[in-house]
Design a protein around this motif. Structure first.
Motif, PDB file in Angstrom:
ATOM      1  N   ILE A 294       0.870  -1.175   0.000  1.00  0.00           N
ATOM      2  CA  ILE A 294       0.000   0.000   0.000  1.00  0.00           C
ATOM      3  C   ILE A 294       0.905   1.222   0.000  1.00  0.00           C
ATOM      4  O   ILE A 294       1.501   1.563   1.013  1.00  0.00           O
ATOM      5  CB  ILE A 294      -0.906   0.006   1.251  1.00  0.00           C
ATOM      6  N   GLN A 295       1.045   1.854  -1.168  1.00  0.00           N
ATOM      7  CA  GLN A 295       1.957   2.990  -1.257  1.00  0.00           C
ATOM      8  C   GLN A 295       1.158   4.274  -1.351  1.00  0.00           C
ATOM      9  O   GLN A 295       1.015   4.862  -2.416  1.00  0.00           O
ATOM     10  CB  GLN A 295       2.886   2.826  -2.455  1.00  0.00           C
TER      11      GLN A 295
ATOM     12  N   VAL B 208      -2.715  -4.060 -12.208  1.00  0.00           N
ATOM     13  CA  VAL B 208      -2.506  -2.609 -12.115  1.00  0.00           C
ATOM     14  C   VAL B 208      -3.123  -1.969 -13.362  1.00  0.00           C
ATOM     15  O   VAL B 208      -3.357  -2.661 -14.358  1.00  0.00           O
ATOM     16  CB  VAL B 208      -1.001  -2.248 -12.020  1.00  0.00           C
ATOM     17  N   PRO B 209      -3.370  -0.674 -13.320  1.00  0.00           N
ATOM     18  CA  PRO B 209      -3.968  -0.032 -14.501  1.00  0.00           C
ATOM     19  C   PRO B 209      -3.021  -0.085 -15.708  1.00  0.00           C
ATOM     20  O   PRO B 209      -1.801  -0.075 -15.542  1.00  0.00           O
ATOM     21  CB  PRO B 209      -4.171   1.421 -14.067  1.00  0.00           C
ATOM     22  N   ALA B 210      -3.594  -0.145 -16.891  1.00  0.00           N
ATOM     23  CA  ALA B 210      -2.792  -0.082 -18.118  1.00  0.00           C
ATOM     24  C   ALA B 210      -2.258   1.341 -18.291  1.00  0.00           C
ATOM     25  O   ALA B 210      -2.819   2.289 -17.738  1.00  0.00           O
ATOM     26  CB  ALA B 210      -3.667  -0.447 -19.315  1.00  0.00           C
ATOM     27  N   ASP B 211      -1.187   1.458 -19.066  1.00  0.00           N
ATOM     28  CA  ASP B 211      -0.561   2.770 -19.277  1.00  0.00           C
ATOM     29  C   ASP B 211      -1.565   3.829 -19.744  1.00  0.00           C
ATOM     30  O   ASP B 211      -1.475   4.992 -19.356  1.00  0.00           O
ATOM     31  CB  ASP B 211       0.557   2.663 -20.325  1.00  0.00           C
TER      32      ASP B 211
ATOM     33  N   LYS C 210      -9.889   3.339  -9.584  1.00  0.00           N
ATOM     34  CA  LYS C 210      -8.977   2.751 -10.581  1.00  0.00           C
ATOM     35  C   LYS C 210      -7.498   2.915 -10.221  1.00  0.00           C
ATOM     36  O   LYS C 210      -6.640   2.990 -11.100  1.00  0.00           O
ATOM     37  CB  LYS C 210      -9.219   3.357 -11.967  1.00  0.00           C
ATOM     38  N   GLY C 211      -7.227   3.056  -8.948  1.00  0.00           N
ATOM     39  CA  GLY C 211      -5.840   3.207  -8.511  1.00  0.00           C
ATOM     40  C   GLY C 211      -5.361   4.647  -8.517  1.00  0.00           C
ATOM     41  O   GLY C 211      -4.291   4.957  -8.013  1.00  0.00           O
ATOM     42  N   LYS C 212      -6.168   5.531  -9.066  1.00  0.00           N
ATOM     43  CA  LYS C 212      -5.734   6.927  -9.144  1.00  0.00           C
ATOM     44  C   LYS C 212      -5.996   7.676  -7.845  1.00  0.00           C
ATOM     45  O   LYS C 212      -5.486   8.765  -7.635  1.00  0.00           O
ATOM     46  CB  LYS C 212      -6.471   7.636 -10.279  1.00  0.00           C
ATOM     47  N   ALA C 213      -6.844   7.110  -7.004  1.00  0.00           N
ATOM     48  CA  ALA C 213      -7.279   7.810  -5.794  1.00  0.00           C
ATOM     49  C   ALA C 213      -6.380   7.513  -4.601  1.00  0.00           C
ATOM     50  O   ALA C 213      -5.918   8.416  -3.920  1.00  0.00           O
ATOM     51  CB  ALA C 213      -8.716   7.421  -5.471  1.00  0.00           C
ATOM     52  N   GLY C 214      -6.146   6.230  -4.361  1.00  0.00           N
ATOM     53  CA  GLY C 214      -5.382   5.869  -3.173  1.00  0.00           C
ATOM     54  C   GLY C 214      -6.202   6.075  -1.917  1.00  0.00           C
ATOM     55  O   GLY C 214      -7.408   6.354  -1.976  1.00  0.00           O
TER      56      GLY C 214
ATOM     57  N   GLY D 160      -3.443   0.205  -5.347  1.00  0.00           N
ATOM     58  CA  GLY D 160      -3.156   0.864  -6.624  1.00  0.00           C
ATOM     59  C   GLY D 160      -3.593   0.044  -7.824  1.00  0.00           C
ATOM     60  O   GLY D 160      -3.001   0.157  -8.905  1.00  0.00           O
TER      61      GLY D 160
ATOM     62  N   GLU E 209      -4.394   4.455 -18.928  1.00  0.00           N
ATOM     63  CA  GLU E 209      -5.192   5.062 -17.858  1.00  0.00           C
ATOM     64  C   GLU E 209      -4.646   6.423 -17.424  1.00  0.00           C
ATOM     65  O   GLU E 209      -5.372   7.257 -16.916  1.00  0.00           O
ATOM     66  CB  GLU E 209      -5.260   4.138 -16.646  1.00  0.00           C
ATOM     67  N   LEU E 210      -3.317   6.606 -17.609  1.00  0.00           N
ATOM     68  CA  LEU E 210      -2.715   7.858 -17.146  1.00  0.00           C
ATOM     69  C   LEU E 210      -3.442   9.069 -17.721  1.00  0.00           C
ATOM     70  O   LEU E 210      -3.717  10.031 -17.017  1.00  0.00           O
ATOM     71  CB  LEU E 210      -1.224   7.920 -17.506  1.00  0.00           C
ATOM     72  N   LEU E 211      -3.724   9.018 -19.005  1.00  0.00           N
ATOM     73  CA  LEU E 211      -4.319  10.191 -19.650  1.00  0.00           C
ATOM     74  C   LEU E 211      -5.813  10.033 -19.911  1.00  0.00           C
ATOM     75  O   LEU E 211      -6.412  10.806 -20.663  1.00  0.00           O
ATOM     76  CB  LEU E 211      -3.564  10.519 -20.942  1.00  0.00           C
TER      77      LEU E 211
END
Ligand SMILES: Cc1ncc(C[n+]2csc(CCOP(=O)(O)OP(=O)(O)O)c2C)c(N)n1
Ligand SMILES: [Mg+2]
Lengths: 307, 357
Positions: free
Chosen positions: A31-32, A296-299, A91-95, A84, A301-303
């Motif tokens: 958990i980072q 983990v999310p696919a690349d 989707k891992g963006k929140a934490g 994450g 997802e970043l944008l």
């Protein structure tokens, strides 16, 4: 013991065991994300959310795990979020600091102190305009009540007669700063200056009492479309952020901690703890497994989801 | 290590500069959330309340806009306030007082008033800081006439510029520090006779080279130095590095002269490229003479999204040393250069960061 008491106990214990699990996992670095635990404060979320409908809306701060769960947020999605993973509620963006679950109207949790209070007022404004018969709840700390936007929000809610409950979780601390150093007012008394009704609950460990008081308040707010301030005294067991204990540091005393523990049903009522622990832990283990096994999310997802 | 070589951590330089300001100028105060607690703003204000008194170093309520206005009022009446935001993000709540009041006070009233104050803000990165604890907002401030905006990238940069701000400058200074610099150690010559002389509020030439000019800010200066070391040693490519240091009042001539020499420009900023430092430095070159360039300007910054929490995406969000290095190799040797570059990265250092937050 009545069924209602056991239900609230179960809710509170579930929150505690989830957060203790987080503390157990944390040193593994799986958990980072900075975690702000509600251990010691669970009774508030349990007692308050027990009176809310799924359609009612809750907004909190970064100290959000308890309300996410009490409002009905999915446990698998919560652990996945902390890990994450793309299956997490954000989707891992929140934490940890930004749990939200649209499905159960757990509307958001912000790392900018006090920033969601006005959002809850806006949500109440919408429910009034659209005749939704909803109650909106803003949960915030004692520190947050020092922000101008808290005062602006109270004024607006009072002036527009909006169905919103301001819940101040008064743990007496903002990071390491004591309330007395920062406050020249008393939250529940000060609200009256805006013509807003208020109540003070000193027994922040007592989910049954919180539940009972909230039952009347939620009804009143819903039926009359008025704002209400609820200040609840509580105690944070862990350090402000992280999983450590910090009662050895001079900013607070070990005595205080011991006193709270004496009153804490989740510690005192060993029989009920024993009764429910296995069942809850099974659910938690399954959620952790779900998180571990999720991708983990696919690349891309970043944008995604920006505009 | 040569004899006499002094090494100092960034956070210790901060602490020293805060201590010096309080010692040398009785009118200086530090007012900020948690400045007097046992963690002491990540070590930069530790024990100063004990040493200088609780009336001079004190905790304040969570009221950023009001606190900033109060700081301005104190400055107008003879006190030098140093204020802190443990994240750059929280300074957004103080924006009206900073932009509408502090920045305009002197000008709007015909030059009769000064607002001497220092506002320190800290950029967060890594360990899931996420969208609201990681922003790098230098360009928002530098856009506004009336504000001096600094990003000290080393211990000496802190010492030089903070001491100058407190002692000599009469206006508001915004200084944006990077949390991950706090535990870095730097060689220090500050205060020594033969110390390099810099304009404390301007840019620094930190490395000479003929092939490419790197203009960098804050922690990107450290990354630039690592990349430059590697390129010099492995590929015989020589970078000139300019630490912008002052975002509002950087040294244009220094940049122009360097680009004239190298013909190649890469700008590495801690923030988003659009409308920021990358855009501004490009503007300076375009307005001066774009024919100095042998090819397009290259910029490096955060991806155009809010910062995601999950490590997987956060690693993509920030540029790494490998990308940095490859962009320079391409710029100097052309695409299809066929050279291979090792994949080392400061990301490993960033990953080991686990607070305190
Ligand atoms: C606008 C803003 N200012 C400062 C901070 C830094 N900060 C994070 S939590 C916190 C203390 C908040 O205390 P309180 O509202 O009582 O909530 P608690 O953590 O006790 O639940 C502070 C000052 C922040 N996140 N946002
Ligand atoms: Mg608090």
């Amino acid at each position: 013991m009545d069924a209602l008491y056991e239900k609230l106990f179960y809710q509170s214990l579930r929150i505690r065991l989830v957060e203790e699990k987080i503390a157990e996992i944390y040193p593994s670095d799986k958990i980072q994300s900075p975690v702000h635990l509600s251990i010691g404060q669970e009774a508030l979320a349990a007692g308050i959310c027990n009176n809310l409908l799924v359609t009612d809306m809750v907004y909190t701060s970064y100290r959000c795990h308890a309300y996410y769960l009490a409002k009905g947020g999915d446990l698998n999605e919560m652990f996945a979020e902390l890990y994450g993973k793309v299956t997490g509620c954000g989707k891992g963006k929140a934490g940890s600091m930004h749990l939200a679950s649209k499905k159960v109207n757990f509307m958001g949790s912000s790392a900018v102190v006090a920033s969601t209070i006005s959002n809850a007022v806006g949500s109440a404004l919408a429910s009034k305009i659209l005749n939704k018969n909803q109650v909106s709840v803003a949960v915030f700390g004692d520190g947050a009540s020092e922000e101008g936007s808290y005062h602006e929000s109270l004024n607006f809610a009072a002036a527009f007669k909006l169905p919103v409950i301001f819940v101040c979780e008064n743990n007496g601390l903002a990071i390491h700063s004591k309330l007395e150093q920062r406050h020249a007012f008393v939250v529940h008394e000060h609200a009256k200056g805006y013509g807003v009704k208020s109540v003070y609950i000193e027994e922040g460990y007592d989910f049954a009492k919180i539940n009972q008081v909230m039952e009347g308040i939620v009804k009143e707010v819903r039926e009359q479309s008025i704002p209400y301030v609820v200040e609840i005294k509580t105690y944070r067991y862990k350090e402000h952020v992280g999983i450590g204990d910090d009662h050895n540091v001079p900013y607070r005393s070990k005595d205080e901690f011991e006193q709270w523990k004496q009153k804490d049903p989740l510690i005192q009522d060993a029989a009920l703890v024993a009764k429910f622990t296995d069942e809850i832990n099974k659910e938690i283990e399954a959620a952790v497994k779900f998180a571990e096994e999720s991708p983990v999310p696919a690349d891309e997802e970043l944008l995604a989801d920006i505009y | 290590m040569e004899h006499n070589e002094k090494v100092i951590k960034y956070k210790d330089a901060l602490l020293t500069s805060m201590d010096d300001a309080l010692t040398r100028f009785p009118g200086t105060i530090i007012m900020g959330q948690g400045v007097d607690d046992h963690k002491g703003t990540f070590g930069s204000t530790t024990d100063l309340a004990k040493k200088h008194g609780a009336h001079r170093v004190f905790d304040i309520p969570l009221s950023e806009e009001g606190n900033t206005g109060i700081g301005i009022g104190a400055a107008l009446n003879g006190v030098y306030p140093i204020q802190t935001h443990i994240r750059n993000d929280f300074s957004l709540l103080a924006m009206s007082q900073i932009v509408n009041t502090a920045a305009k006070y002197k000008y709007m009233y015909g030059g009769h008033f000064n607002v001497p104050m220092l506002i320190r803000m800290i950029i967060g990165r890594s360990w899931g800081q996420g969208a609201q604890h990681s922003q790098s907002l230098q360009s928002l401030f530098a856009h506004i006439p009336g504000l001096v905006v600094l990003m000290p990238s080393s211990a000496d940069a802190v010492l030089e510029s903070y001491n100058h701000a407190v002692e000599h400058y009469k206006g508001p200074v915004i200084s944006i520090e990077h949390r991950l610099l706090y535990d870095y150690s730097f060689k220090s010559t500050y205060g020594e006779k033969d110390a390099a002389k810099h304009d404390p509020f301007s840019s620094r030439l930190v490395r000479k080279g003929d092939d490419v000019t790197i203009v960098a800010t804050s922690i990107m200066v450290i990354e630039a130095q690592r990349v430059a070391d590697y390129l010099a040693k492995e590929l015989d490519i020589h970078c000139e590095i300019i630490d912008l240091h002052s975002i509002s009042h950087f040294n244009k001539e220094m940049i122009v002269e360097s680009v004239k020499k190298t013909g190649n420009l890469i700008i590495a900023d801690t923030s988003w490229q659009a409308y920021g430092v990358c855009a501004e430095i490009s503007r300076i070159i375009c307005e001066h003479d774009p024919r100095m360039l042998k090819g397009p300007v290259v910029t490096l910054g955060m991806q155009p999204s809010p910062c995601p929490t999950t490590k997987k995406l956060e690693d993509l969000f920030y540029p790494d040393d490998y990308t940095f290095t490859m962009k320079i190799v391409e710029m100097v040797k052309g695409r299809g250069h066929g050279l291979s570059v090792a994949k080392t990265s400061l990301n490993e250092t960033y990953k080991s960061f686990k607070g305190p937050f």
